[in-house]
Motif scaffolding. Structure first.
Motif, mmCIF file in Angstrom:
data_model
loop_
_atom_site.group_PDB
_atom_site.id
_atom_site.type_symbol
_atom_site.label_atom_id
_atom_site.label_comp_id
_atom_site.label_asym_id
_atom_site.label_seq_id
_atom_site.Cartn_x
_atom_site.Cartn_y
_atom_site.Cartn_z
ATOM 1 N N LEU A 262 -6.879 -0.967 9.429
ATOM 2 C CA LEU A 262 -6.210 0.311 9.238
ATOM 3 C C LEU A 262 -6.578 1.336 10.298
ATOM 4 O O LEU A 262 -5.991 2.421 10.347
ATOM 5 C CB LEU A 262 -6.505 0.872 7.843
ATOM 6 C CG LEU A 262 -5.962 0.061 6.667
ATOM 7 C CD1 LEU A 262 -6.309 0.716 5.348
ATOM 8 C CD2 LEU A 262 -4.452 -0.136 6.785
ATOM 9 N N ARG A 267 -1.310 1.884 14.904
ATOM 10 C CA ARG A 267 -0.889 1.537 13.540
ATOM 11 C C ARG A 267 -0.067 2.671 12.951
ATOM 12 O O ARG A 267 -0.422 3.833 13.056
ATOM 13 C CB ARG A 267 -2.104 1.272 12.640
ATOM 14 C CG ARG A 267 -1.692 0.886 11.214
ATOM 15 C CD ARG A 267 -2.870 0.797 10.281
ATOM 16 N NE ARG A 267 -3.425 2.084 9.931
ATOM 17 C CZ ARG A 267 -2.964 2.876 8.969
ATOM 18 N NH1 ARG A 267 -1.904 2.527 8.273
ATOM 19 N NH2 ARG A 267 -3.562 4.018 8.690
ATOM 20 N N ARG A 269 2.811 3.089 9.386
ATOM 21 C CA ARG A 269 2.738 2.807 7.955
ATOM 22 C C ARG A 269 2.433 1.328 7.705
ATOM 23 O O ARG A 269 2.885 0.460 8.450
ATOM 24 C CB ARG A 269 4.041 3.214 7.284
ATOM 25 C CG ARG A 269 4.145 4.719 7.107
ATOM 26 C CD ARG A 269 5.430 5.143 6.450
ATOM 27 N NE ARG A 269 6.540 5.153 7.382
ATOM 28 C CZ ARG A 269 7.621 5.904 7.238
ATOM 29 N NH1 ARG A 269 7.718 6.704 6.207
ATOM 30 N NH2 ARG A 269 8.603 5.873 8.117
ATOM 31 N N THR A 270 1.676 1.092 6.635
ATOM 32 C CA THR A 270 1.182 -0.256 6.344
ATOM 33 C C THR A 270 1.398 -0.582 4.871
ATOM 34 O O THR A 270 1.171 0.263 4.003
ATOM 35 C CB THR A 270 -0.320 -0.352 6.675
ATOM 36 O OG1 THR A 270 -0.516 -0.076 8.065
ATOM 37 C CG2 THR A 270 -0.866 -1.735 6.348
ATOM 38 N N VAL A 294 -3.673 6.466 0.498
ATOM 39 C CA VAL A 294 -3.171 5.255 -0.146
ATOM 40 C C VAL A 294 -2.399 5.604 -1.414
ATOM 41 O O VAL A 294 -2.781 6.506 -2.159
ATOM 42 C CB VAL A 294 -4.334 4.298 -0.512
ATOM 43 C CG1 VAL A 294 -3.803 2.956 -0.976
ATOM 44 C CG2 VAL A 294 -5.285 4.129 0.650
ATOM 45 N N ASP A 319 0.110 6.774 4.161
ATOM 46 C CA ASP A 319 0.571 5.796 5.153
ATOM 47 C C ASP A 319 0.149 4.380 4.827
ATOM 48 O O ASP A 319 0.361 3.467 5.623
ATOM 49 C CB ASP A 319 0.112 6.183 6.563
ATOM 50 C CG ASP A 319 -1.396 6.230 6.715
ATOM 51 O OD1 ASP A 319 -2.114 5.918 5.740
ATOM 52 O OD2 ASP A 319 -1.873 6.589 7.806
ATOM 53 N N VAL A 320 -0.442 4.182 3.644
ATOM 54 C CA VAL A 320 -0.794 2.842 3.181
ATOM 55 C C VAL A 320 -0.260 2.682 1.763
ATOM 56 O O VAL A 320 -0.507 3.519 0.898
ATOM 57 C CB VAL A 320 -2.314 2.602 3.197
ATOM 58 C CG1 VAL A 320 -2.642 1.192 2.701
ATOM 59 C CG2 VAL A 320 -2.883 2.819 4.590
#
Length: 488
Positions: A262, A267, A269-270, A294, A319-320
């Motif tokens: 992360l 990086r 969005r995940t 998260v 973004d996670v």
């Protein structure tokens, strides 16, 4: 027996723009405002056939733009109250088109995409799905709907209540038909289709075409054209723009590895996929404590909480996104740079749909899969079926040099995001306020507003101290129920 024409074409966008296909100028204008001016391959192949109202079976890899492939022909032939043709309809106000999808998330996403394309039209598009109250959907249908976008269960319920009248539907779309088969929805879909008696234009879209789906198409379609968009240089089952990394990772070290991933350079969005709701909840808590922004998305959450999580993810407030396979279909979010399989997927179809959340519409992405020692045989089957050429997962720890090299991770990162880089917005801010404002670190606050503890319980059962024992007892019963059934 229907006649099928299979067409293979390169997956590069056509030189023609949407206007050259004869698409309505209002729709072309709305697409241009979104920066969409040229079709992707499945769209360029579909539009000439669909606009002449020939039945279509459209097949393309996930993330290649199937929604506009069927959405634009619908908007071309459906008339809203401001159109001159509307008054000529035999029953103005009844639905003229029906789009059937397998999941709530996909239903909302497709509905939003169609509304964006119909921004300058008077066409009324109504989403119909379960998990929420009937009343707002009934009210919307009563006011009048031209296009219905819905899931099979809720559509059947409204039809049985005589609220949804499909007698005037002339265009039908079945999207993600293979997922409907997997979820056991095909009987409901057949029941819906059988209620539409007159001639109709049908379009079926799916990433894969198992036998029962083809059989359904043969029963309800007339000589469909089978369109397959495929790049001659990209013959694999997965999209070529997605880099895939398979790591044999110890369960006790996975969170450490994810914390490093992360912090990779570039990086965006995940999405992290887990097998169970409990894993999603605990991983969300772990990463939150380490400072990452998260949100969780799993089956224990109510529809409102799921929508808030997706909205925060789409709006960059977090973004996670840690999700179970309830989200493998239906998340069409731009700029997802990484997908992480926290646990090895059950089969090749789950793998494809998970990693299909990145590398969408020609963008690049990274798909990282953790394979436990016990899951090595399962991964072997997935690799063999999809012919990925990745038979042996590489043993990997958070200290492994190849991890940093593969994913462009700075070598000086730690297991926690530096406080200066933390995002304290939206759901994340509420979450940290609940955890740290009262009750201490890692302990949910006991407030009337409720805590966000990642387990899908939403609000506490009481708003006063006197109600706390009852709330605690209720939560204990809920925990026992979750332990008994921790699947999606």
């Amino acid at each position: 027996m229907t006649e099928e024409l299979k067409t293979d074409q390169p997956s590069t966008p056509e030189a023609r723009d949407f206007a050259s296909f004869g698409i309505r100028s209002e729709v072309v204008e709305a697409l241009a405002e979104q920066g969409i001016t040229h079709p992707f391959p499945i769209q360029a192949l579909t539009l000439p056939v669909a606009l002449t109202r020939h039945d279509i079976i459209g097949q393309a890899k996930t993330g290649t733009g199937k929604t506009l492939g069927f959405g634009l022909p619908l908007l071309q032939h459906v008339h809203g109250p401001d159109d001159p043709e509307y008054a000529a309809l035999s029953h103005p106000g009844l639905p003229q088109a029906l789009v059937v999808l397998p999941t709530r998330e996909l239903c909302k996403q497709v509905g939003e995409d169609l509304r964006a394309a119909a921004k300058h039209l008077s066409v009324r598009i109504v989403d119909v799905y379960g998990g929420v109250a009937f009343e707002p959907q009934i009210e919307a249908l009563t006011r009048g709907a031209d296009i219905i976008v819905g899931t099979p269960g809720r559509l059947i319920d409204l039809s049985r209540r005589k609220i949804l009248n499909l007698s005037q539907v002339h265009s039908i779309v079945l999207d993600e038909a293979d997922e409907m088969l997997d979820l056991g929805f095909l009987p409901d879909v057949e029941r819906l289709l059988s209620s539409i008696h007159h001639d109709h234009h049908a379009m079926l879209f799916s990433a894969t075409m198992p036998g029962p789906v083809i059989a359904l198409a043969r029963r309800f379609m007339t000589q469909p054209t089978h369109i397959r968009a495929q790049d001659p240089d990209d013959q694999g089952a997965t999209v070529a723009t997605v880099d895939q990394f398979i790591y044999r990772c110890h369960a006790m070290n996975k969170v450490e590895v994810i914390a490093r991933i992360l912090q990779a350079r570039g990086r965006d969005r995940t999405i992290i996929f887990t097998r169970t709701k409990r894993s999603a909840a605990s991983l969300t808590e772990e990463l939150t404590e380490r400072g990452f922004a998260v949100a969780a998305l799993h089956g224990d959450l109510g529809q409102g909480a799921r929508e808030r999580a997706l909205r925060a993810f789409r709006n960059h407030k977090v973004d996670v996104l840690v999700a179970t396979d309830v989200a493998a279909r239906g998340i069409d979010v731009d700029d997802v740079s990484h997908v992480i399989n926290y646990q090895c997927p059950e089969d090749e179809k789950t793998y494809l749909h998970r990693i299909g959340r990145t590398g969408r519409a020609g963008a690049s992405g990274n798909a990282i899969t953790f394979v436990d020692w016990d899951d090595v045989p399962r991964w072997g089957l997935i690799n063999k079926t999809l012919d990925l050429g990745l038979p042996e997962p590489v043993e990997t720890y958070h200290t492994s040099p190849h991890l940093y090299e593969d994913l462009d991770i700075p070598t000086d990162v730690t297991d926690r995001l530096p406080r200066s880089q933390r995002k304290l917005e939206g759901l994340q801010a509420e979450r940290l306020e609940d955890i740290e404002g009262k009750g201490g670190r890692g302990r949910p606050a006991k407030s009337g507003r409720g805590s966000s503890n990642g387990r899908g319980r939403g609000r506490d059962q009481g708003s006063s101290r006197s109600a706390a024992p009852e709330a605690k007892s209720t939560r204990s019963r809920q925990r026992r129920r979750v332990r008994k059934s921790d699947s999606d």
